[in-house]
Design a protein around this motif. Structure first.
Motif: not given
Length: 584
Positions: A399-408
């Motif tokens: 499976s995959t997980v995504t670590v996102n850059a925070p949205t401003v």
């Protein structure tokens, strides 16, 4: 013709193995599956070990465990060479067809000196005793001879000694057992010799069991022969050290096996009778469920008769391993922490293996790993493998997980507004759809400040701030209205202040009789305060004059004074007094 002799002391690379007495009489096929228990998607190799028949054009010899048939006391055993030395027996029926060096035989002649021949012309004749020539040779014996332990032995010299034969087994797995029991050498007496020969139906094996055969006697130099030779005495097969050599054998066994081309075929079928392979193997199969495979051997003997033998082997297929799992939703880089829960098999007998595709701690063997973190944004592949420890079966789920850059969060900047005006409302949802709360929650309309937006939980977003700019209100300035005389023309109220603030007045016009206050309200869109002007109205002074005394008509009229007694200057209408007519 060139003579050939073979000395073989080890088993050849052939699908046979050493058998104890009784086992090799019957052709058989024994299938195996390696491994017999497989995992889903794996394969097993089918192999067969056979007791079969090969063409008798050539032979091999190999050691055999010493487990003979009974030498004496067998019901139905038939004695031969009773109290007779150096003699061939009469014709003995084999009880079945026996193939030997390419020919088929149904009878044999037994020699008192420990051998047999298929040369039936020797029946009842003298059995030559010297042991002076190695096989192949007709110096000491005829062709078509099988030597169990050929020596010059003397059945006459032992009251308890015997030469006999009997049959065992049932068709198509019969055997002729020929024994020489407790017989001394011609010249030396004890120790006596006891040995046995067994001829097998269909397999055409020749087994020799030697309980005792001494080579210590000086007679015939202690020589003996264990071996076989063809009809023309051009080919012989003997164990090493047993061909016209002085040897002593104790509890010894030998098997002479046909070693020509196979006279059998092997076919493998599945439960639907579909052929999955031929030959002894390996036959690679990959069943998806437990499957019983049938191995079928068809053998054909030297006279063309065929027999069929079958056996089965089961390949067990382990149930599929479930390696599913659940995981935390995608997260922000800041404070990310993922949990994984195994929803497949677990517990004793299974191992768990996780690879998180680049996490700070990248592997785990826990059933349910928690607190897995990542140092950078990106999409990571999670690999979960469960292994059946007993059988080695595995299954892997990814499976995959995504670590996102925070949205401003983005907001429209708050425009500068006038101090004291209605403050703008802080939006609870950003222009890019991030929801959250503000601190402070409302805008102060008097003092400028900074307002911090905190995204609601579950959103990958940073805090954001807005600042307010408050414009100080301008005070409209007007030229004061000078005092004016009651009833005089009132001044006009200017709609634009001296400092350019436009607006309206209440009242809109100046009252010329009553003094009062006039309030200026700036028009919309101007940051200005209200302003007021006050009017001062002077009450009118009544000029006082000395009354004009009565005077005589036509007389000189009095002059009207342009300044009153109380200092009021002015003009008169009419400007002069009429001296004829009284008037005002």
């Amino acid at each position: 013709m060139r003579k050939k002799i073979l000395f073989i002391i080890v088993a050849l690379a052939f699908s046979l193995k050493s058998f104890s007495q009784g086992a090799p009489a019957c052709p058989s096929i024994t299938p195996t599956a390696t491994p017999s228990i497989i995992c889903q998607g794996a394969s097993s190799n089918l192999n067969a070990t056979v007791v079969s028949n090969n063409e008798t054009s050539s032979y091999s010899v190999m050691p055999l465990a010493y487990v003979p048939y009974a030498y004496t006391g067998v019901a139905g055993a038939i004695p031969v060479s009773v109290n007779t030395d150096d003699v061939w027996s009469g014709v003995i029926p084999l009880g079945f067809t026996f193939c030997y060096f390419g020919n088929a035989y149904t009878s044999v002649v037994i020699g008192s000196n420990g051998h047999v021949t298929f040369d039936l012309s020797k029946a009842g004749t003298y059995d030559n005793y010297p042991v002076t020539a190695a096989l192949p040779s007709t110096t000491n014996m005829p062709g078509n001879t099988i030597c169990a332990a050929f020596r010059d032995i003397n059945p006459v010299s032992s009251p308890s000694g015997a030469v006999n034969y009997y049959y065992t087994g049932t068709s198509p797995c019969r055997a002729l057992v020929i024994s020489w029991y407790d017989i001394p050498l011609f010249s030396c007496g004890t120790p006596n010799s006891t040995f046995q020969m067994v001829l097998y139906e269909n397999t055409n094996y020749i087994d020799v069991y030697i309980q005792n055969s001494p080579g210590t006697c000086s007679w015939q130099s202690g020589n003996g022969i264990v071996g076989i030779q063809n009809a023309t005495a051009t080919v012989a097969v003997c164990p090493a050290g047993r061909n016209c050599a002085p040897f002593t054998a104790t509890n010894e066994g030998w098997r002479f096996s046909p070693h020509g081309l196979p006279s059998y075929t092997v076919t493998w079928t599945d439960p639907s009778n579909t052929v999955v392979g031929t030959g002894l193997g390996p036959i690679t199969v990959s069943p998806t469920t437990n499957t019983l495979y049938t191995s079928t051997m068809v053998i054909t003997n030297c006279i063309g008769t065929s027999n069929t033998y079958t056996n089965t082997v089961n390949v067990v297929v382990r149930p599929p391993i479930v390696s599913t799992f659940t995981q935390s939703p995608n997260q922000c880089l800041s404070g990310n922490s993922f949990n994984f829960t195994n929803t497949g098999v677990s517990g004793l007998g299974y191992s768990q293996s996780w690879n998180f595709g680049g996490a700070v701690v990248n592997t785990s063997t826990a059933a349910n790993p928690t607190g897995i973190t990542y140092a950078a944004t990106g999409t990571y592949t999670i690999t979960h493998t469960i292994t059946d420890l007993l059988y080695g079966c595995t299954n892997t789920t990814t499976s995959t997980v995504t670590v996102n850059a925070p949205t401003v969060p983005t907001f429209t900047p708050i425009p500068a507004f006038c101090s004291g005006s209605v403050a703008p409302i802080l939006a609870a949802t950003s222009n890019n759809s991030i929801t959250g709360t503000w601190s402070p929650s409302t805008i102060n309309n008097v003092t400028a400040g900074t307002y911090t937006f905190t995204p609601s939980a579950g959103q990958c977003a940073t805090n954001q701030s807005l600042m307010t700019t408050i414009t100080t209100q301008t005070v409209p300035t007007f030229t004061p209205i000078p005092a004016f005389c009651s009833g005089s023309v009132a001044p006009i109220l200017a709609t634009t202040s001296n400092n350019s603030i436009t607006g309206t007045w209440i009242p809109a016009t100046v009252d010329n009789l009553v003094g009062g206050t006039y309030n200026f309200t700036p028009s919309g869109g101007q940051c200005a305060t209200n302003q007021s002007l006050t009017t001062t109205i002077t009450a009118q002074t009544v000029p006082t004059f000395t009354p004009i005394p009565a005077f005589c008509t036509g007389s000189v009229a009095p002059v009207l004074s342009s300044t009153s007694l109380n200092g009021i200057t002015g003009t008169w209408i009419p400007a002069t007094v009429d001296n004829l007519v009284g008037g005002t």
